[in-house]
Each structure stands twice: as structure tokens, then as C-alpha cells.
Design an enzyme around this catalytic site. Structure first.
Site, PDB file in Angstrom:
ATOM      1  N   HIS A 142       0.759  -1.241   0.008  1.00  0.00           N
ATOM      2  CA  HIS A 142      -0.011   0.041   0.149  1.00  0.00           C
ATOM      3  C   HIS A 142       0.853   1.205   0.153  1.00  0.00           C
ATOM      4  CE1 HIS A 142      -3.597  -2.210   0.437  1.00  0.00           C
ATOM      5  NE2 HIS A 142      -3.273  -2.761   1.561  1.00  0.00           N
ATOM      6  N   ASP A 183      -3.002 -10.476  -2.685  1.00  0.00           N
ATOM      7  CA  ASP A 183      -3.579  -9.964  -1.366  1.00  0.00           C
ATOM      8  C   ASP A 183      -4.935  -9.484  -1.655  1.00  0.00           C
ATOM      9  OD1 ASP A 183      -2.453  -8.816   1.259  1.00  0.00           O
ATOM     10  OD2 ASP A 183      -4.263  -7.608   0.816  1.00  0.00           O
ATOM     11  N   HIS A 206      -6.556  -6.917  -0.679  1.00  0.00           N
ATOM     12  CA  HIS A 206      -6.560  -5.584  -0.635  1.00  0.00           C
ATOM     13  C   HIS A 206      -6.058  -5.276  -2.178  1.00  0.00           C
ATOM     14  CE1 HIS A 206      -6.991  -6.110   3.497  1.00  0.00           C
ATOM     15  NE2 HIS A 206      -7.741  -5.021   3.606  1.00  0.00           N
ATOM     16  N   ASP A 241      -5.044 -12.567   3.370  1.00  0.00           N
ATOM     17  CA  ASP A 241      -6.451 -12.224   3.847  1.00  0.00           C
ATOM     18  C   ASP A 241      -7.586 -12.419   2.887  1.00  0.00           C
ATOM     19  OD1 ASP A 241      -5.237 -10.344   2.030  1.00  0.00           O
ATOM     20  OD2 ASP A 241      -5.116  -8.826   3.469  1.00  0.00           O
TER      21      ASP A 241
HETATM   22 ZN   LIG Z   1      -4.438  -7.148   2.504  1.00  0.00          ZN
END
Ligand SMILES: [Zn+2]
Length: 341
Positions: free
Chosen positions: A125, A162, A164, A251
Site C-alpha cells: 500500500h 492480497d 486488498h 487475507d
Molecule cells: Zn491485505
């Protein structure tokens, strides 16, 4: 050739407080379980990292941002609401980036056949000039940039699975055509950081080199398998990378407390095996996985061990039929000017 693993007990010193999901126990559980796998250990070399230099961090981040993280780390304020920082953070973020890039280089130079970076803090991120989502420096982006400077490497593929969207990695390579960024993630309409729509395909020289496959909440192993067949396999074959890096977030597991996907450790095994198989076909097996998120500790550990098993014993994945999602058509439409899908 053995599989390389970079790990340090120092990575467990990164502590954001008892209520924060990005806990040291995540990594502790993985390394402790790995150390009980005697058969795996015979084919694995674990090495201790050293910190990345500031020059290396500058490959992906602005000098002003690096200075900001250094200062925030001293003063102990937050990077964003979810991303606290403390006195150890700056040095540990350098060690996380350093470990990842040292594993990348050792694999490129033939010391290892492939590898897995068991690092914290995570990185995907972190954009050129901002942190957030538990990330400070973008470990995988720094490593990709470092590899791209080597004579042997013209093109790098980053496959990010991931849950996200890896907004930081996308940002860093958005205008580049020597790096293909492919992200499978839960739709930004329903999850942090909100980016990663199929319309985001890159700009300038990078047009067509960012590929976002957003999945609706509830998506399963079968849906991910269909996306592997429809996007990862053909795109990697058309791009012909010299090295593959992969952001591993566990995740998307159905037990994860932060997301709404329905993957199992079998699904992670398919993601891992398919990536490794593409590396065998396209770039002499050179692939390094890099740990990102994953907050259900037992489920994450089991999934990571499945990927490590696949690294140590590469074999073609026996993928099931898979089940397409309507959003795949939109992804294909946005990519049609650039790729044959
Ligand atoms: Zn994540």
C-alpha cells in the site's frame, strides 16, 4: 537448487499494539510451523537480512517521503488512522525492504532456485510519496526496481493476490512498460483502499501494463482459478517476464477477519502453484513470493506452507474447471487494446 527464505526475529519487534491486526504473531506462527517441517527444511536455506540503503528505498519512494517516515518514526505519530508508527518502525521497514531485495538478487544470481520473503512490515500500500494500510516502504516495488537495473532483466511481472488492491505498487509502476502489474483483489467498492477498478490500466508508456481483476465479496477458489486461466496465464505468456515477484496476502481466506472473500488454503495452493509453473515455463523458475497481509493466523500459516511446499517441489497445477464472474468481461474489454485475451 534450494529455496531461499529471508527471515529475522527482528521482524517480530514490529509491534503496533495489542489491538492491531498486523501482529508479530502472524509471522511467528509461520516461522515456528516451518521449523517443524523437517522434509521442507532439507530443501530450504533461511538467511538473515541486512537493512536496505536509502539509495535503494529511493528506487520507489521520494526523498521527502523517506525523510517524513524517518521523522514520524522518531516522534511516534501516525502515518494514517490504521498505520501507527514508533521508534523502531523506520529501521524495521528498512530491514523488511532489504530482506526482500536481497532475496530477489540472490535468486537472480542463482544462489537459490526461488524464494519466499517472510518479512514485516508489509509494503504494497506504500505509494511513491505516501504510506498507509499498515505499510511504510514498498518492499516488492523496491525489489522489482532493483532487479530491473540488472543486465539480465528487461521485464518483471508482479502478481499481487492480497485481498486488498496494491495501490502503492500500482502507483509506482503506473507509467512503466517493463513491469506488468496484475492484481486479484476484493473490489474497491467494498474494501480498503478503494482503488483497483478494471478501468485503471496504466498511463503513458505504462498503458495496458496495469491489470486489475476485482472480485465481489463472497468470491471463491473456483472464481480465482477461472481468473488464473483467463488472465494470469495468457498475460504472463504474452509479456514474457525475466523474473516474477508475487505479493502474497492470505487475507482472502474465508476465516480472515478483515475481508469478505471465501478462499481456502487449497485456493492459495493453486495460486502459488500456477505462479511457480508460469515461472518455470517463462523465466527459468525465477520467482520470489513476498508476504503482505493475512490476519487469521492459523489459516495464513497453513496457506503459506502450501505455497512453500510448491516452491520446494514444483509441479504443474491440476486446476479445476473454475467459475467465471461477470466482472471478467469488463476487465477483458479494458485490456483488449493491449492484449490478446
Ligand atoms: Zn491485505
Amino acid at each position: 537448487m534450494n529455496t531461499g527464505i529471508v527471515y529475522s526475529d527482528k521482524y517480530l519487534e514490529h509491534d503496533l499494539g495489542p489491538d492491531h491486526p498486523e501482529k508479530p504473531e502472524r509471522l511467528k506462527s509461520i516461522i515456528e510451523s516451518l521449523k517443524r517441517e523437517e522434509k521442507l527444511l532439507e530443501k530450504i536455506d533461511i538467511f538473515e537480512p541486512s537493512p536496505a540503503s536509502i539509495e535503494d528505498i529511493k528506487l520507489a519512494h521520494t526523498p521527502a517521503y523517506i525523510e517524513k517516515i524517518k521523522k514520524l518514526s522518531k516522534s511516534g505519530r501516525r502515518v494514517d488512522l490504521d498505520t501507527p508508527i514508533n521508534k523502531k518502525t523506520f529501521d524495521l521497514a528498512l530491514l523488511s525492504a532489504g530482506g526482500t531485495l536481497q532475496l530477489g538478487e540472490k535468486t537472480l544470481k542463482g544462489k537459490f532456485g526461488n524464494g519466499f520473503a517472510l518479512v514485516r512490515p508489509p509494503g504494497h500500500h506504500a505509494t511513491r510519496d505516501s504510506g498507509g494500510g499498515f505499510c511504510y516502504f514498498n518492499n516488492i516495488a523496491i525489489t522489482a526496481r532493483k532487479l530491473l537495473k540488472e543486465d539480465e532483466i528487461d521485464r518483471v511481472l508482479i502478481f499481487d493476490f492480497d485481498a486488498h488492491h496494491g495501490n502503492g505498487t500500482q502507483d509506482i509502476f503506473y507509467q512503466d512498460n517493463n513491469l506488468l502489474y496484475i492484481s486479484f483483489h476484493q473490489s474497491g467498492r467494498t474494501l480498503y483502499p478503494g482503488t483497483g477498478s478494471p478501468k485503471e490500466t496504466g498511463e503513458k508508456d505504462g498503458e495496458g501494463y496495469t491489470v486489475n481483476v476485482p472480485f465481489p465479496p463472497g468470491s471463491s477458489d473456483e472464481n480465482y482459478v477461472a481468473a488464473l486461466k483467463k488472465f494470469l496465464i495468457p498475460l504472463s505468456e504474452q509479456f514474457e517476464p525475466d523474473f516474477i515477484l508475487s505479493s502474497v496476502g492470505l487475507d482472502g481466506h474465508r476465516k480472515d477477519p478483515l475481508t469478505n472473500l471465501r478462499l481456502s488454503s487449497k485456493g492459495y495452493e493453486w495460486l502459488g502453484k500456477t505462479s511457480i509453473d508460469q515461472a518455470s515455463k517463462l523465466c527459468d523458475g525465477k520467482i520470489v513470493f513476498v508476504l503482505e497481509g493475512g490476519y487469521a493466523i492459523d489459516a495464513s500459516t497453513k496457506s503459506v506452507l502450501k505455497i512453500m511446499n510448491a516452491l520446494v517441489n514444483p509441479s504443474s497445477p491440476d486446476l479445476p474447471k473454475g467459475e467465471k464472474k461477470p466482472v471478467f468481461e469488463k476487465v477483458k474489454e479494458n485490456l483488449s487494446p493491449y492484449w490478446d485475451l
